[in-house]
Design a protein around this motif. Structure first.
Motif, mmCIF file in Angstrom:
data_model
loop_
_atom_site.group_PDB
_atom_site.id
_atom_site.type_symbol
_atom_site.label_atom_id
_atom_site.label_comp_id
_atom_site.label_asym_id
_atom_site.label_seq_id
_atom_site.Cartn_x
_atom_site.Cartn_y
_atom_site.Cartn_z
ATOM 1 N N THR A 121 5.132 43.210 -4.583
ATOM 2 C CA THR A 121 6.555 42.825 -4.302
ATOM 3 C C THR A 121 7.143 44.312 -4.068
ATOM 4 O OG1 THR A 121 6.240 40.790 -5.472
ATOM 5 C CG2 THR A 121 8.595 41.863 -4.420
ATOM 6 N N LYS A 122 6.865 45.094 -4.854
ATOM 7 C CA LYS A 122 7.543 46.621 -4.736
ATOM 8 C C LYS A 122 6.800 47.206 -3.571
ATOM 9 C CE LYS A 122 8.810 48.883 -8.512
ATOM 10 N NZ LYS A 122 8.672 49.892 -9.494
ATOM 11 N N ALA A 123 5.644 47.180 -3.379
ATOM 12 C CA ALA A 123 4.851 47.757 -2.258
ATOM 13 C C ALA A 123 5.351 47.247 -0.871
ATOM 14 C CB ALA A 123 3.402 47.630 -2.299
ATOM 15 N N VAL A 124 5.377 45.815 -0.981
ATOM 16 C CA VAL A 124 5.972 45.064 0.421
ATOM 17 C C VAL A 124 7.108 45.501 0.795
ATOM 18 C CG1 VAL A 124 6.286 43.016 1.381
ATOM 19 C CG2 VAL A 124 4.168 43.342 0.077
ATOM 20 N N THR A 125 8.183 45.599 -0.214
ATOM 21 C CA THR A 125 9.570 45.963 0.131
ATOM 22 C C THR A 125 9.661 47.458 0.475
ATOM 23 O OG1 THR A 125 10.261 44.349 -1.783
ATOM 24 C CG2 THR A 125 11.887 46.102 -1.079
ATOM 25 N N PHE A 137 14.432 42.700 1.999
ATOM 26 C CA PHE A 137 14.329 42.650 0.475
ATOM 27 C C PHE A 137 13.933 40.912 0.372
ATOM 28 C CE2 PHE A 137 17.021 46.215 0.915
ATOM 29 C CZ PHE A 137 16.533 47.020 0.144
ATOM 30 N N ASP A 138 13.766 40.106 1.222
ATOM 31 C CA ASP A 138 13.411 38.713 0.868
ATOM 32 C C ASP A 138 12.432 38.308 -0.196
ATOM 33 O OD1 ASP A 138 15.245 38.193 2.729
ATOM 34 O OD2 ASP A 138 13.956 37.215 4.201
ATOM 35 N N MET A 139 11.133 39.158 -0.205
ATOM 36 C CA MET A 139 10.181 38.676 -1.298
ATOM 37 C C MET A 139 10.847 39.353 -2.577
ATOM 38 S SD MET A 139 6.298 40.321 -1.491
ATOM 39 C CE MET A 139 5.528 39.110 -0.430
ATOM 40 N N ALA A 140 11.408 40.186 -2.611
ATOM 41 C CA ALA A 140 11.797 40.841 -4.065
ATOM 42 C C ALA A 140 13.018 39.841 -4.403
ATOM 43 C CB ALA A 140 12.120 42.224 -3.939
ATOM 44 N N GLN A 141 13.855 39.477 -3.598
ATOM 45 C CA GLN A 141 14.969 38.656 -3.958
ATOM 46 C C GLN A 141 14.290 37.299 -4.313
ATOM 47 O OE1 GLN A 141 17.714 37.381 -0.951
ATOM 48 N NE2 GLN A 141 19.371 37.186 -2.292
ATOM 49 N N LYS A 142 13.571 36.757 -3.748
ATOM 50 C CA LYS A 142 12.772 35.563 -4.057
ATOM 51 C C LYS A 142 12.254 35.443 -5.295
ATOM 52 C CE LYS A 142 12.158 33.402 0.630
ATOM 53 N NZ LYS A 142 11.835 33.853 1.636
ATOM 54 N N ARG A 143 11.595 36.421 -5.700
ATOM 55 C CA ARG A 143 10.869 36.736 -6.971
ATOM 56 C C ARG A 143 11.742 36.853 -8.134
ATOM 57 N NH1 ARG A 143 6.558 36.277 -4.923
ATOM 58 N NH2 ARG A 143 4.863 37.821 -4.733
ATOM 59 N N ILE A 144 13.038 37.744 -7.830
ATOM 60 C CA ILE A 144 14.050 37.560 -9.010
ATOM 61 C C ILE A 144 14.946 36.432 -9.018
ATOM 62 C CG2 ILE A 144 16.181 38.776 -9.341
ATOM 63 C CD1 ILE A 144 13.746 40.314 -9.916
ATOM 64 N N PHE A 145 14.997 35.646 -8.075
ATOM 65 C CA PHE A 145 15.508 34.244 -7.997
ATOM 66 C C PHE A 145 14.789 33.460 -9.011
ATOM 67 C CE2 PHE A 145 16.544 30.010 -6.723
ATOM 68 C CZ PHE A 145 17.589 29.968 -6.695
ATOM 69 N N ALA A 146 13.345 33.368 -8.686
ATOM 70 C CA ALA A 146 12.537 32.572 -9.524
ATOM 71 C C ALA A 146 12.468 32.959 -10.879
ATOM 72 C CB ALA A 146 11.333 32.776 -8.820
ATOM 73 N N LEU A 147 12.652 34.100 -11.438
ATOM 74 C CA LEU A 147 12.644 34.741 -12.643
ATOM 75 C C LEU A 147 13.915 34.198 -13.224
ATOM 76 C CD1 LEU A 147 11.354 36.732 -14.713
ATOM 77 C CD2 LEU A 147 12.965 38.432 -13.661
ATOM 78 N N MET A 148 15.001 34.445 -12.563
ATOM 79 C CA MET A 148 16.364 33.867 -12.941
ATOM 80 C C MET A 148 16.319 32.358 -13.341
ATOM 81 S SD MET A 148 19.529 36.040 -11.321
ATOM 82 C CE MET A 148 19.204 35.644 -9.561
ATOM 83 N N GLU A 149 15.810 31.561 -12.257
ATOM 84 C CA GLU A 149 15.709 30.185 -12.251
ATOM 85 C C GLU A 149 15.006 29.822 -13.618
ATOM 86 O OE1 GLU A 149 15.594 26.932 -8.938
ATOM 87 O OE2 GLU A 149 13.847 28.285 -9.044
#
Length: 167
Positions: A121-125, A137-149
């Motif tokens: 995810t970091k590499a794609v960002t 930042f969509d992929m990273a934001q989705k990963r963080i959203f999923a983590l918080m959820e």
């Protein structure tokens, strides 16, 4: 083409010019959610099942952020908000500036508020930041959203503060 990409990436990866860039302001008192916008218990109950509804509500976002601060993981909510603000930028110049700031604050290794994302995810960002767009930042934001959820929201729902809101 490769040289052009390298130049653009080099610009994004430059170190801050001065030590002033490293100063992180912390409020002296924890933020209190605004009293006037306190949600009804019914509205707050919806947050249990929808992180999206929680984050879209100013009182909910402030409450959740304060909770995350108490757990030393507020960078996740801050990154999510920064990404939402970033998507609203229209000017390519301002978008590139904000992308660099978000990268330096949340993505780069040893960043002051580094979020927990996987290497891919970091590499794609980083690749997306060569030519910043609203979706960089969509992929990273989705990963963080999923983590918080998955992780933070269940703990928030069990917290005393949330329990008081739904009474």
């Amino acid at each position: 083409r490769a040289k052009e990409i390298k130049t653009k990436l080099g610009t994004l990866l430059q170190k801050p010019d001065s030590a002033i860039d490293f100063i992180i302001p912390y409020p002296e008192k924890p933020e209190k959610p605004p009293k006037a916008q306190k949600p009804s218990p019914e509205e707050a109950l919806q947050w249990r099942d929808s992180l999206e509804k929680l984050l879209q509500n100013p009182y909910g976002l402030t409450s959740f952020h304060s909770f995350l601060r108490s757990e030393f993981s507020e960078e996740n909510a801050e990154f999510w908000v920064a990404c939402e603000d970033y998507k609203k930028i229209k000017s390519p110049v301002k978008m590139a500036e904000k992308a660099k700031k978000i990268y330096e604050e949340f993505i780069q290794t040893e960043a002051p508020k580094e979020v927990n994302i996987d290497h891919f995810t970091k590499a794609v960002t980083m690749k997306n930041l060569v030519e910043p767009s609203p979706s960089s930042f969509d992929m990273a934001q989705k990963r963080i959203f999923a983590l918080m959820e998955k992780d933070s929201l269940p703990r928030f729902v069990r917290s005393e503060f949330y329990q008081e809101l739904i009474k």
